[in-house]
Design an enzyme around this catalytic site. Sequence first.
Site, PDB file in Angstrom:
ATOM      1  N   ASP A   8      28.116  21.186  29.705  1.00  0.00           N
ATOM      2  CA  ASP A   8      27.761  19.763  29.507  1.00  0.00           C
ATOM      3  C   ASP A   8      28.797  19.032  28.667  1.00  0.00           C
ATOM      4  O   ASP A   8      29.280  17.965  29.037  1.00  0.00           O
ATOM      5  CB  ASP A   8      26.322  19.571  28.983  1.00  0.00           C
ATOM      6  CG  ASP A   8      26.003  20.203  27.641  1.00  0.00           C
ATOM      7  OD1 ASP A   8      26.829  20.982  27.116  1.00  0.00           O
ATOM      8  OD2 ASP A   8      24.899  19.916  27.116  1.00  0.00           O
ATOM      9  N   GLY A  64      12.419  28.970  17.620  1.00  0.00           N
ATOM     10  CA  GLY A  64      13.839  29.339  17.538  1.00  0.00           C
ATOM     11  C   GLY A  64      14.349  30.115  18.736  1.00  0.00           C
ATOM     12  O   GLY A  64      15.285  30.899  18.626  1.00  0.00           O
ATOM     13  N   SER A  70      13.912  21.456  19.386  1.00  0.00           N
ATOM     14  CA  SER A  70      14.341  20.265  18.641  1.00  0.00           C
ATOM     15  C   SER A  70      14.459  19.048  19.565  1.00  0.00           C
ATOM     16  O   SER A  70      13.972  17.968  19.233  1.00  0.00           O
ATOM     17  CB  SER A  70      15.637  20.530  17.873  1.00  0.00           C
ATOM     18  OG  SER A  70      16.695  20.772  18.751  1.00  0.00           O
ATOM     19  N   GLU A 118      20.977  14.742  17.060  1.00  0.00           N
ATOM     20  CA  GLU A 118      21.575  16.079  16.888  1.00  0.00           C
ATOM     21  C   GLU A 118      22.977  15.972  16.299  1.00  0.00           C
ATOM     22  O   GLU A 118      23.325  16.669  15.357  1.00  0.00           O
ATOM     23  CB  GLU A 118      21.714  16.808  18.239  1.00  0.00           C
ATOM     24  CG  GLU A 118      20.442  17.172  18.919  1.00  0.00           C
ATOM     25  CD  GLU A 118      19.666  18.308  18.253  1.00  0.00           C
ATOM     26  OE1 GLU A 118      20.252  19.054  17.436  1.00  0.00           O
ATOM     27  OE2 GLU A 118      18.470  18.438  18.544  1.00  0.00           O
ATOM     28  N   ASP A 163      19.995  19.092  27.001  1.00  0.00           N
ATOM     29  CA  ASP A 163      18.618  19.357  26.582  1.00  0.00           C
ATOM     30  C   ASP A 163      17.778  18.083  26.606  1.00  0.00           C
ATOM     31  O   ASP A 163      16.665  18.058  27.139  1.00  0.00           O
ATOM     32  CB  ASP A 163      18.591  19.960  25.174  1.00  0.00           C
ATOM     33  CG  ASP A 163      19.396  21.244  25.094  1.00  0.00           C
ATOM     34  OD1 ASP A 163      19.748  21.787  26.161  1.00  0.00           O
ATOM     35  OD2 ASP A 163      19.689  21.701  23.974  1.00  0.00           O
TER      36      ASP A 163
END
Length: 387
Positions: free
Chosen positions: A36, A124, A130, A162, A174
């Site tokens: 990406d 995690g 997130s 982020e 994401d």
Amino acid sequence: MNSPALNSIFNEIFEAVPEKSFFAPGRINLIGEHTDYNGGHVFPCAITYGTYAAAKSREDRKVRLYSTNFPDKGIIEFTLDQLDYNKDHNWANYPKGMIRYISEAGHQIPTGFDCVIEGNIPNGAGLSSSASIELLTGVLVEGLFGLEIPRIDLIKIGKQVENRFIGVNSGIMDQFAIGMGKKDAGILLDCQSLKYKYAPIQLENHKIIIMNTNKRRELADSKYNERRGECEEALSQLQQKLPIEALGQLSDREFDENQYLITNETVCKRAKHAVYENSRTLRALEELKAGNLEAFGQLINQSHISLRDDYEVTGMELDSLVEAAWNQPGVLGARMTGAGFGGCAIAIVENDLVESFIENVGAAYADKIGYEADFYVASIGDGAKAL
Ligand code: GLA
């Protein structure tokens, strides 16, 4: 988590009835890893695991947040007038960053709100919890205050959180997958132009199994940023001759013919992964569309090998899981998914063999690594939304 359950937690924490509920999924990436931020293609999908919120607007400018996943952090409180990053605010920095950048983009958030959050994405695990909280906050603010924010703007704001608020130099995959997800479809996204198309995920008699290494993703962020830096170095050396803006613009052949421009061997391997993975991703979509599931699975396996040998982001845990998966009958393909360095892998497994697959891979993993992996059957679901 259904709304009634979350509503009653809200009730307990804030002694009030919430107005609205929201959901944002996690994601898996089928293929197209570490492409990406290199201007290549990715092929992720949203999953039905995700993060839920129940919320109620307030009359003042306070924001109070509580997560059932972090009960020891209690209620985290700040105001709309103080939206700086604060280490003590822990997980709440994600919603805080969203609120800040949504306001800075010119959308009026008139008052504060109270909110309870609960996620069922394994912690995690590299399934983008997130980005899930980021997009959840986006739809929540929209829904509570009647704002209309173009979805692509929310996605970009999530990435900005982020990159600038949290300090991880991640790409857009994401947030895009979570913002744009669609039931039973993968999203082929060109990360350079942001053009995308949905592709139905028809795997006949197969299921996608998520395999969690349960390895903590230590140093993941610094290694991630290091890989990005290596790709930038490769790009700038290639640019001495080639008029390109991103590694994703090169075909495999163009890369092979010009790789001599890259002076460092490690950097060259990183760039090779980025270029080859991009073309694998495009081929994977074609094979899937044509119903060539075997060929699709082979590309998934090659992706893992390239991430293991050239990009070097797998590690013993992910390799052990994936190699154990490859050894099982009825497996079309298996690979790590997400950033790597721990986290999750996926495998595409024949329906009737799922149970024995989980048993055998689980045993092989525990035997080699010394602790258990977890397994989940993935369902592909919709993107972030009000419930
Ligand atoms: C993480 C990042 C994404 C992407 C993947 C690797 O999930 O957040 O932007 O770079 O790693 O493909």
